[in-house]
Design a protein around this motif. Structure first.
Motif, PDB file in Angstrom:
ATOM      1  N   UNK A   1       0.784  -1.148   0.264  1.00 23.58           N
ATOM      2  CA  UNK A   1      -0.130   0.086  -0.104  1.00 23.58           C
ATOM      3  C   UNK A   1       0.746   1.422  -0.214  1.00 23.58           C
TER       4      UNK A   1
ATOM      5  N   UNK B   1      -0.001   4.025  -3.712  1.00 25.13           N
ATOM      6  CA  UNK B   1      -1.309   4.716  -3.918  1.00 25.13           C
ATOM      7  C   UNK B   1      -1.980   4.995  -5.142  1.00 25.13           C
TER       8      UNK B   1
ATOM      9  N   UNK C   1      -5.749   2.828  -6.188  1.00 23.94           N
ATOM     10  CA  UNK C   1      -6.766   3.353  -5.275  1.00 23.94           C
ATOM     11  C   UNK C   1      -8.184   3.246  -6.226  1.00 23.94           C
TER      12      UNK C   1
ATOM     13  N   UNK D   1     -13.885   6.920   1.580  1.00 25.18           N
ATOM     14  CA  UNK D   1     -12.540   7.315   0.794  1.00 25.18           C
ATOM     15  C   UNK D   1     -12.058   6.524  -0.355  1.00 25.18           C
ATOM     16  N   UNK D   2     -10.706   6.463  -0.440  1.00 21.01           N
ATOM     17  CA  UNK D   2     -10.264   6.011  -1.723  1.00 21.01           C
ATOM     18  C   UNK D   2      -9.274   4.568  -1.136  1.00 21.01           C
TER      19      UNK D   2
ATOM     20  N   UNK E   1      -7.993  12.226 -10.396  1.00 19.44           N
ATOM     21  CA  UNK E   1      -7.535  13.547  -9.774  1.00 19.44           C
ATOM     22  C   UNK E   1      -6.300  13.115  -8.955  1.00 19.44           C
ATOM     23  N   UNK E   2      -6.665  12.123  -8.052  1.00 22.78           N
ATOM     24  CA  UNK E   2      -5.543  11.805  -7.099  1.00 22.78           C
ATOM     25  C   UNK E   2      -4.617  10.908  -7.711  1.00 22.78           C
TER      26      UNK E   2
ATOM     27  N   UNK F   1      -2.326  13.571  -9.077  1.00 26.53           N
ATOM     28  CA  UNK F   1      -1.376  14.204  -8.236  1.00 26.53           C
ATOM     29  C   UNK F   1      -0.275  13.405  -7.617  1.00 26.53           C
ATOM     30  N   UNK F   2      -0.727  12.203  -7.131  1.00 27.77           N
ATOM     31  CA  UNK F   2       0.491  11.211  -6.557  1.00 27.77           C
ATOM     32  C   UNK F   2       1.581  10.891  -7.662  1.00 27.77           C
TER      33      UNK F   2
ATOM     34  N   UNK G   1       3.613  14.102  -8.009  1.00 31.14           N
ATOM     35  CA  UNK G   1       4.561  14.100  -6.827  1.00 31.14           C
ATOM     36  C   UNK G   1       5.618  13.233  -7.102  1.00 31.14           C
TER      37      UNK G   1
ATOM     38  N   UNK H   1       1.887  10.193  -1.289  1.00 29.95           N
ATOM     39  CA  UNK H   1       1.444  11.601  -0.833  1.00 29.95           C
ATOM     40  C   UNK H   1       1.985  12.447   0.389  1.00 29.95           C
TER      41      UNK H   1
ATOM     42  N   UNK I   1      -5.730  16.285  -1.841  1.00 32.49           N
ATOM     43  CA  UNK I   1      -5.306  14.887  -2.280  1.00 32.49           C
ATOM     44  C   UNK I   1      -4.490  13.999  -1.296  1.00 32.49           C
TER      45      UNK I   1
ATOM     46  N   UNK J   1      -6.799  12.530   1.056  1.00 33.90           N
ATOM     47  CA  UNK J   1      -7.677  11.488   0.695  1.00 33.90           C
ATOM     48  C   UNK J   1      -6.862  10.213   0.178  1.00 33.90           C
ATOM     49  N   UNK J   2      -5.451  10.492  -0.146  1.00 33.29           N
ATOM     50  CA  UNK J   2      -4.956   9.411  -0.676  1.00 33.29           C
ATOM     51  C   UNK J   2      -3.720   8.815   0.226  1.00 33.29           C
ATOM     52  N   UNK J   3      -3.342   9.362   1.364  1.00 33.61           N
ATOM     53  CA  UNK J   3      -2.316   8.930   1.866  1.00 33.61           C
ATOM     54  C   UNK J   3      -2.777   7.551   2.782  1.00 33.61           C
ATOM     55  N   UNK J   4      -1.685   6.827   3.202  1.00 39.16           N
ATOM     56  CA  UNK J   4      -1.964   5.451   3.880  1.00 39.16           C
ATOM     57  C   UNK J   4      -2.573   5.574   5.363  1.00 39.16           C
TER      58      UNK J   4
END
Lengths: 367, 628
Positions: A43, A46, A49, A57-58, A81-82, A85-86, A89, B487, B521, B524-527
């Protein structure tokens, strides 16, 4: 069995499956970077998701168990979108030199970035700077390319059981490291290459890959080194081996190799390799065997001469026959090799006991 | 006679009718010089044979701004508390009381009781104490934490006795559910529900693994890591048995026989007192085999954390106890399903566990009388920052922020205005003045974009720059991120870089949009919870103090006068007396001016170190033309 829906597609998967397993069974692509079917869910990246009806959530599909009547959506504006963004990053701290990279066109990061569709880099900032670790003779560690997916760490721990590397430090300084941050060659690494095999980028790559482009052919074969019989895939280009990896489909090793199987293949196409039988000249042309070492160095009759398999086998058979006549069966001993097949070893056993008539037969694996 | 009655009688007898001189020696008391007061007490006693009293050191009572504290307890008289005492005060107070029967003293703080006494007001009349409701802190500052008899004599272990002797494990869980106690670590998950899930899993685990060494674990999360938070430390130092009792009751309820206290190594005094308390409880058969003569056995081990904020996260904490790097794992499986060493485990915060004995001793109904409908009971807060009265407080849930800040906290010092309250540490948010009437409960705080958190409450006045506050918290979360998920590791880094850029005057207007894209973001997407809550300081400051971001970027101006790159120091022509003090103090010789003449700051040389402003006796040094 568990029945669930992935993007409205009905799919049935065995107990213990994850949502990601179910998506794969339903032929629905979910991007992943830290997942490997042979490793425990982690995990970290990410990317996988999804949205699950009734879940907050996701959740990551790699770590979420599939349950009866689950309804999973793998694609939505929010997921998009997520993921983007990830990915942005991740790429904000990754060298963008794809064309010059040894992983070009075989890089998971490149593929997933392509899938997600990143078009610009909005996040400027500090990037990590590390020297490449070239201390290991077989592979290179380039931490600037590392996305910290942890696959190498888990492969070393869960598959090889060596635990030579782990996560170290925190925050932006986090990196995969050896105990006491020593060079790879000074760690407990056995150079099995499993970490290189699972790395999704060029953070770990074989030194042999530096000299070559992509492999154009692949050949499934069995490792010649020992009796385990690991499945290997030879990666070749213009008929030459440029790399070897373990065959994941092979039930003997499930992709695993030892250092010899993965990296000990240069001899195959080495110029010094003997490809035809050689015999001493005196055996072919007549004359007597030199009496001492000094004499043999000077004596042309002691030279190696290339000959045919038939000639070489005849000479061997005649010699064994003569020795048995002159000194008896027990004056002959036979040693077989782990590089032979079981069937070949069986035949040598028959040959020793029934043809030659001796019990003096052994195998290199006992040495 | 039950085993507990005998222990209680022993404790009552041991603690009855004692004259006690009490010195507050929590870490805070020691830091304020409590040990000097203890020395002074002992010296005074040695010099005066007539003074006969036990000298007792206790944990923190919470009134930090009056440390060091000295309390006197004489049988038949109310307990008297003296604050900000010096060694000389100590001698005076003791001699006055014991030799001259005189109780009034300039350092007299309050009577710890309902009535005034000899002109000393009751603590109910002291604004700091009056609105407080002391339940979690019931023993802190009152009992000697190193003596089990003092805990027992104050109803300690009565809840455990009731649970073990009169109730089934299922009834204990029901009692906790009825009380409506929610997790005090911050997330607010109902403790009883957590227990009941774990109890079911332990039952199944037992059937599947009848030969296992352990069927379930109770872990006490004492890895308090929020900057500025010290609620759990005070409880562990001042009342360690309450946590041990709570854990033992939890173990009985869910069917676990082992417990771990995961305490951060930076709390050496708490660890020392916990170890001692565990030994004492074992000695009295309140821990160990067949507790209080029942079938139930329970053992507690102490594990010291190595100083990683992320180890407050459940799965990372478990990894750390197992000897692995503290990194969170995806859930499910939840710890209640497969926790420590794959065995069903519950993890409760110190304060949650501390509440359990009260619920069991007094009953759920009595306990649940305080609080709101969904947020029952009380909550401790570490009240710090720009507020008159700092300290450890405990209030009924549902109290407004205004009451906490202005009644208990005494308002903002130096006549300045309130700007923001930060709750929940680095995972929480900043609430503006318009939200002063917000009630403190789980739902209201979450709705405002912050969290209850473990109890950090930092008050800020108008001299605090909100962009800089967000930057500070991001510095913390970034350096404490475990580095596992993208993230959190890179998202907090990029947010920090953007915030730093803005405070340095290099921000662009697009940076606000970038933050607004990044923050949700990352959330919402962190572990794990660390990453999921890390954007809160940014999200709330953007929501409530957006104009400050814009002032930094568009006007190149820091309204609070804090961001060095955006401020200019000048000297007021009228107020400057030419005393030369600023010029002498300036470390970079940026100030020039002759004696008795106006001084001038060369802004090119000035490093904005603020020394001149601090030393000026005439308020003549201005920031951006304003007196800060």
């Amino acid at each position: 069995m568990i029945n669930l829906k992935i993007d409205n597609k009905k799919v049935e998967v065995p107990e213990g499956s994850t949502v990601l397993d179910a998506a794969r069974a339903a032929n629905v692509y979910i991007p992943t970077l830290c997942d490997d079917p042979l490793l425990e869910p982690f995990g970290a990246c990410r990317m996988c998701i999804v949205e699950i009806k009734g879940h907050r959530g996701l959740p990551t599909s790699c770590s979420t168990p599939a349950t009866e009547e689950m309804e999973v959506t793998t694609f939505s504006p929010n997921i998009e979108v997520n993921r983007r963004t990830t990915m942005n990053l991740m790429l904000s701290d990754h060298p963008l030199d794809c064309q010059h990279c040894v992983a070009n066109m075989k890089c998971d990061l490149q593929y997933v970035a392509g899938y997600v569709g990143v078009r610009e880099q909005p996040y400027e900032g500090e990037t990590r700077s590390y020297e490449k670790d070239r201390s290991n003779p077989f592979y290179v560690r380039d931490l600037e390319k590392c996305i910290l997916c942890g696959k190498c760490v888990r492969a070393c721990d869960e598959l090889q059981g060596r635990q030579a590397i782990s996560f170290g430090y925190r925050g932006f300084e986090s990196k995969i490291t050896t105990p006491f941050d020593l060079p790879m060659w000074d760690s407990t690494c056995e150079s099995c290459g499993r970490c290189v095999d699972v790395c999704p980028t060029a953070a770990l790559y074989d030194k042999s890959a530096e000299k070559n482009g992509l492999a154009m052919e692949e050949t499934r074969t069995t490792c010649p080194y020992c009796g385990v019989g690991c499945g290997l895939i030879l990666e070749t280009r213009n008929g030459k081996i440029i790399g070897v990896r373990g065959d994941r489909e092979n039930s003997v090793n499930e992709g695993h190799t030892c250092v010899k199987g993965r990296y000990g293949w240069e001899y195959v196409q080495h110029e010094d390799r003997v490809k035809k039988p050689l015999v001493r000249r005196y055996l072919l042309e007549g004359g007597s065997k030199p009496k001492s070492k000094e004499e043999s160095d000077e004596n042309p009759l002691w030279d190696w001469v290339e000959t045919s398999w038939e000639e070489a086998l005849n000479i061997t058979a005649e010699s064994l026959h003569r020795i048995k006549e002159e000194n008896g069966s027990d004056s002959i001993g036979i040693m077989t090799s782990a590089k032979c097949l079981n069937e070949e070893n069986y035949l040598m056993n028959k040959f020793a006991r029934q043809v030659v008539g001796t019990n003096s037969i052994d195998h290199c694996a006992r040495l | 006679m039950s085993n507990y009655t005998a222990i209680r009688e022993w404790a009552d007898e041991k603690t009855a009718d004692k004259t006690r001189i009490v010195v507050g020696l929590g870490t805070c008391g020691i830091a304020a010089g409590g040990n000097k007061i203890l020395d002074a007490v002992e010296k005074t006693l040695a010099n005066n044979d007539a003074i006969k009293a036990d000298v007792v050191s206790v944990g923190c009572i919470g009134i930090c701004y009056k440390e060091p504290l000295l309390d006197i307890e004489i049988p038949g008289k109310p307990r008297l508390s003296y604050g900000s005492v010096t060694a000389r005060d100590t001698k005076e107070i003791l001699e006055n009381i014991f030799l001259n029967n005189k109780y009034e003293h300039k350092k007299a703080l309050a009577v710890i009781g309902d009535e005034t006494f000899e002109g000393i007001p009751s603590w109910k009349e002291i604004p700091f104490f009056a609105p407080q409701e002391r339940r979690v802190l019931r023993n802190c500052g009152f009992i000697d934490p190193e003596k089990i008899e003092e805990y027992i004599a104050n109803d300690g272990y009565a809840g455990l006795s009731r649970a073990l002797v009169e109730m089934t494990p299922a009834e204990v869980i029901d009692e906790t559910l009825d009380a409506g106690l929610r997790g005090r670590g911050g997330a607010g998950f109902p403790a009883g529900r957590k227990w009941s899930i774990a109890a079911d899993n332990i039952h199944t685990y037992k059937e599947k693994n009848p030969n296992s060494d352990a069927f379930g674990y109770v872990i006490c999360n004492a890895d308090e890591g929020d900057p500025g938070a010290f609620m759990n430390r005070s409880v562990l130092e001042g009342d360690p048995h309450s946590v041990i009792e709570g854990m033992t009751i939890a173990g009985y309820a869910i069917g676990a026989t082992y417990g771990y206290i995961y305490c951060r190594a930076e709390y050496p005094l708490a660890i020392e007192r916990l170890k001692l308390a565990i030994d004492q409880a074992r000695e009295k058969n309140l821990l160990g085999k067949n507790i209080l003569g029942t079938e139930f056995s329970f053992e507690i081990k102490l594990k010291e954390g190595a100083g990683a904020f992320v180890c407050g996260e459940e799965t990372a904490l478990i990894a750390s106890i197992e000897g692995l790097r503290g990194m969170p794992m995806p859930r499910p499986p939840y710890p209640a399903q497969a926790g420590l060493w794959e065995v069903p485990t519950i993890i409760n915060n110190v304060e949650t566990l501390n509440n359990i004995p009260v619920i069991l001793a007094k009953g759920a109904e009595v306990w649940a009388e305080k609080g709101t409908e969904k947020s029952k009971g009380t909550k401790t807060f570490a009240l710090t920052g720009k507020v008159e009265n700092t300290g450890l407080i405990e209030v009924e849930l549902g109290m407004s922020l205004r009451e906490v800040i202005y009644d208990i906290g005494g308002g903002i010092p130096d006549g300045k205005e309130f700007k923001a309250a930060q709750t929940g540490g680095p995972s929480g948010g900043c609430l503006p003045a318009s939200m002063l009437d917000l009630t403190i409960d789980y739902e209201a705080l979450a709705k405002a974009g912050s969290i209850m958190g473990s109890g950090g409450l930092v008050i800020m006045d108008t001299s605090t720059c909100m962009v800089d506050v967000a930057r500070y918290f991001l510095t913390f979360t970034q350096s404490e991120s475990c580095g596992k998920c993208v993230p959190c590791r890179l998202g907090t880094k990029r947010m920090l870089e953007i915030l730093t850029r803005i405070t340095e005057g290099k921000g662009k207007i697009e940076d606000i949009a970038l933050l607004e894209e990044l923050a949700p973001s990352i959330r919402d997407s962190s572990l794990c919870g660390l990453g999921q809550s890390a954007p809160n300081p940014v999200l709330t400051t953007l929501k409530y103090f957006r104009e400050e971001y814009e002032a930094h970027i568009l006007d190149g101006h820091c309204p609070a006068g804090q961001c060095k790159a955006l401020i200019t120091y000048t000297i007021d022509e009228v107020d400057c007396t030419g005393c030369t003090l600023c010029a002498i103090s300036c470390p970079v010789d940026a100030i020039s001016g002759a004696k008795k003449e106006l001084h001038i700051i060369d802004t090119d040389i000035c490093t904005r170190c603020d020394t001149c402003r601090q030393v000026c006796n005439f308020d003549a040094v201005l920031i951006d033309g304003n007196l800060l």
